[in-house]
Design a protein around this motif. Structure first.
Motif, PDB file in Angstrom:
ATOM      1  N   PRO A 180      64.655   5.406 -24.484  1.00 56.00           N
ATOM      2  CA  PRO A 180      63.679   5.035 -23.458  1.00 56.00           C
ATOM      3  C   PRO A 180      63.499   6.181 -22.455  1.00 56.00           C
ATOM      4  N   GLY A 181      62.248   6.499 -22.174  1.00 50.75           N
ATOM      5  CA  GLY A 181      61.918   7.587 -21.251  1.00 50.75           C
ATOM      6  C   GLY A 181      61.695   8.920 -21.933  1.00 50.75           C
ATOM      7  N   ALA A 182      62.148   9.062 -23.186  1.00 47.29           N
ATOM      8  CA  ALA A 182      61.993  10.322 -23.913  1.00 47.29           C
ATOM      9  C   ALA A 182      60.667  10.336 -24.675  1.00 47.29           C
ATOM     10  N   GLU A 183      60.274  11.529 -25.122  1.00 50.28           N
ATOM     11  CA  GLU A 183      59.037  11.709 -25.878  1.00 50.28           C
ATOM     12  C   GLU A 183      59.351  12.251 -27.267  1.00 50.28           C
ATOM     13  N   HIS A 184      58.411  12.025 -28.180  1.00 47.12           N
ATOM     14  CA  HIS A 184      58.540  12.600 -29.525  1.00 47.12           C
ATOM     15  C   HIS A 184      57.169  13.077 -29.993  1.00 47.12           C
ATOM     16  N   SER A 185      57.156  14.275 -30.584  1.00 47.67           N
ATOM     17  CA  SER A 185      55.948  14.818 -31.205  1.00 47.67           C
ATOM     18  C   SER A 185      56.017  14.588 -32.700  1.00 47.67           C
ATOM     19  N   PHE A 186      55.088  13.815 -33.206  1.00 48.74           N
ATOM     20  CA  PHE A 186      54.952  13.610 -34.641  1.00 48.74           C
ATOM     21  C   PHE A 186      54.052  14.738 -35.151  1.00 48.74           C
ATOM     22  N   THR A 187      54.607  15.673 -35.893  1.00 46.58           N
ATOM     23  CA  THR A 187      53.828  16.776 -36.449  1.00 46.58           C
ATOM     24  C   THR A 187      53.788  16.576 -37.958  1.00 46.58           C
ATOM     25  N   PHE A 188      52.561  16.535 -38.498  1.00 45.43           N
ATOM     26  CA  PHE A 188      52.408  16.245 -39.920  1.00 45.43           C
ATOM     27  C   PHE A 188      51.120  16.878 -40.431  1.00 45.43           C
ATOM     28  N   THR A 189      50.979  16.924 -41.742  1.00 41.74           N
ATOM     29  CA  THR A 189      49.813  17.537 -42.373  1.00 41.74           C
ATOM     30  C   THR A 189      48.894  16.446 -42.888  1.00 41.74           C
ATOM     31  N   ILE A 190      47.617  16.545 -42.510  1.00 38.55           N
ATOM     32  CA  ILE A 190      46.622  15.601 -43.021  1.00 38.55           C
ATOM     33  C   ILE A 190      45.754  16.303 -44.068  1.00 38.55           C
ATOM     34  N   THR A 191      45.202  15.514 -44.972  1.00 38.46           N
ATOM     35  CA  THR A 191      44.277  16.008 -45.990  1.00 38.46           C
ATOM     36  C   THR A 191      42.940  15.308 -45.783  1.00 38.46           C
ATOM     37  N   GLN A 209      48.832   4.771 -33.631  1.00 44.62           N
ATOM     38  CA  GLN A 209      49.510   3.887 -32.677  1.00 44.62           C
ATOM     39  C   GLN A 209      50.964   3.716 -33.128  1.00 44.62           C
ATOM     40  N   MET A 210      51.853   3.519 -32.163  1.00 42.28           N
ATOM     41  CA  MET A 210      53.257   3.277 -32.496  1.00 42.28           C
ATOM     42  C   MET A 210      53.413   1.892 -33.128  1.00 42.28           C
ATOM     43  N   ARG A 211      54.414   1.775 -34.024  1.00 37.25           N
ATOM     44  CA  ARG A 211      54.659   0.513 -34.730  1.00 37.25           C
ATOM     45  C   ARG A 211      56.157   0.371 -34.997  1.00 37.25           C
ATOM     46  N   HIS A 212      56.640  -0.847 -34.805  1.00 37.58           N
ATOM     47  CA  HIS A 212      57.989  -1.172 -35.262  1.00 37.58           C
ATOM     48  C   HIS A 212      57.783  -1.659 -36.683  1.00 37.58           C
ATOM     49  N   SER A 213      58.187  -0.867 -37.656  1.00 35.29           N
ATOM     50  CA  SER A 213      57.899  -1.103 -39.064  1.00 35.29           C
ATOM     51  C   SER A 213      58.239  -2.528 -39.491  1.00 35.29           C
ATOM     52  N   GLY A 214      57.270  -3.174 -40.131  1.00 36.72           N
ATOM     53  CA  GLY A 214      57.454  -4.538 -40.603  1.00 36.72           C
ATOM     54  C   GLY A 214      57.277  -5.577 -39.514  1.00 36.72           C
ATOM     55  N   SER A 257      64.867   4.779 -37.227  1.00 36.80           N
ATOM     56  CA  SER A 257      64.219   4.858 -38.542  1.00 36.80           C
ATOM     57  C   SER A 257      63.163   3.784 -38.778  1.00 36.80           C
ATOM     58  N   LYS A 258      63.182   2.685 -38.032  1.00 35.86           N
ATOM     59  CA  LYS A 258      62.196   1.614 -38.246  1.00 35.86           C
ATOM     60  C   LYS A 258      60.963   1.749 -37.349  1.00 35.86           C
ATOM     61  N   TRP A 259      60.911   2.787 -36.522  1.00 35.08           N
ATOM     62  CA  TRP A 259      59.757   3.010 -35.660  1.00 35.08           C
ATOM     63  C   TRP A 259      58.924   4.126 -36.276  1.00 35.08           C
ATOM     64  N   VAL A 315      53.629   7.693 -40.310  1.00 34.64           N
ATOM     65  CA  VAL A 315      54.466   8.876 -40.222  1.00 34.64           C
ATOM     66  C   VAL A 315      55.795   8.432 -39.616  1.00 34.64           C
ATOM     67  N   SER A 316      56.879   8.663 -40.335  1.00 29.53           N
ATOM     68  CA  SER A 316      58.207   8.256 -39.871  1.00 29.53           C
ATOM     69  C   SER A 316      58.820   9.320 -38.978  1.00 29.53           C
ATOM     70  N   LEU A 317      59.786   8.891 -38.164  1.00 33.19           N
ATOM     71  CA  LEU A 317      60.611   9.852 -37.443  1.00 33.19           C
ATOM     72  C   LEU A 317      61.454  10.602 -38.470  1.00 33.19           C
ATOM     73  N   PRO A 318      61.751  11.872 -38.254  1.00 34.27           N
ATOM     74  CA  PRO A 318      62.640  12.579 -39.179  1.00 34.27           C
ATOM     75  C   PRO A 318      63.991  11.868 -39.269  1.00 34.27           C
ATOM     76  N   ALA A 319      64.631  11.930 -40.428  1.00 37.46           N
ATOM     77  CA  ALA A 319      65.922  11.270 -40.652  1.00 37.46           C
ATOM     78  C   ALA A 319      66.908  11.649 -39.549  1.00 37.46           C
ATOM     79  N   GLY A 320      67.580  10.639 -39.004  1.00 36.26           N
ATOM     80  CA  GLY A 320      68.580  10.862 -37.974  1.00 36.26           C
ATOM     81  C   GLY A 320      68.037  11.033 -36.565  1.00 36.26           C
ATOM     82  N   THR A 321      66.699  11.025 -36.406  1.00 34.29           N
ATOM     83  CA  THR A 321      66.094  11.203 -35.084  1.00 34.29           C
ATOM     84  C   THR A 321      66.028   9.878 -34.353  1.00 34.29           C
ATOM     85  N   THR A 322      66.374   9.888 -33.075  1.00 36.06           N
ATOM     86  CA  THR A 322      66.197   8.727 -32.209  1.00 36.06           C
ATOM     87  C   THR A 322      65.444   9.179 -30.965  1.00 36.06           C
TER      88      THR A 322
END
Length: 144
Positions: free
Chosen positions: A98-109, A122-127, A68-70, A88-95
């Protein structure tokens, strides 16, 4: 970061080594947070104020599981909200292990003022800090 051998043997200081060596253990040292850009899908033309669904995909190449903090953070410049959000946050409960991938799908305006605007993330460790490479910059032409 790298791969290292970890092995020991007894030694009498100033004299000689003696006895068998311990079994070798290969240790892989990875950066704590790291990522690799995989792909992104975004149109390079939008009408002012319109929306589109986009996808930005990253691989976790670090040592920590993302939770949740990434987040995916807007860049060029850092922290801008020109597309309707700064991150854009990871969906709740998603982890993402290491080695896995994630697609951030979101709507832009699109901005309401026509022009050319940068789309980059870019990826960020929140805070804490951003890490890994930015996504390739896409200049989106916003038309009237």
């Amino acid at each position: 970061p790298g791969t290292y051998n970890f092995q020991w043997r007894m030694r009498q200081l100033g004299v000689e080594y003696f006895g068998p060596m311990t079994p070798n253990v290969v240790v892989e040292v990875r950066p704590g947070n790291n990522s690799e850009f995989v792909s992104q899908t975004v149109s390079n033309t939008m009408a002012a104020g319109s929306t589109q669904n986009v996808t930005v995909r990253y691989r976790n190449t670090g040592a920590f599981t993302w939770g949740s903090k990434w987040v995916l953070s807007s860049m060029n410049p850092f922290g801008n909200s020109r597309w309707g959000m700064k991150q854009v946050s990871l969906p709740a409960g998603t982890t993402v292990a290491p080695g896995a991938e994630h697609s951030f799908t979101f709507t832009i305006t699109a901005p309401t003022t026509p022009g050319t605007y940068a789309f980059q993330w870019q990826m960020r460790h929140s805070g804490k800090t951003n890490f890994g490479p930015t996504s390739p910059n896409v200049n989106i032409n916003v038309t009237p």
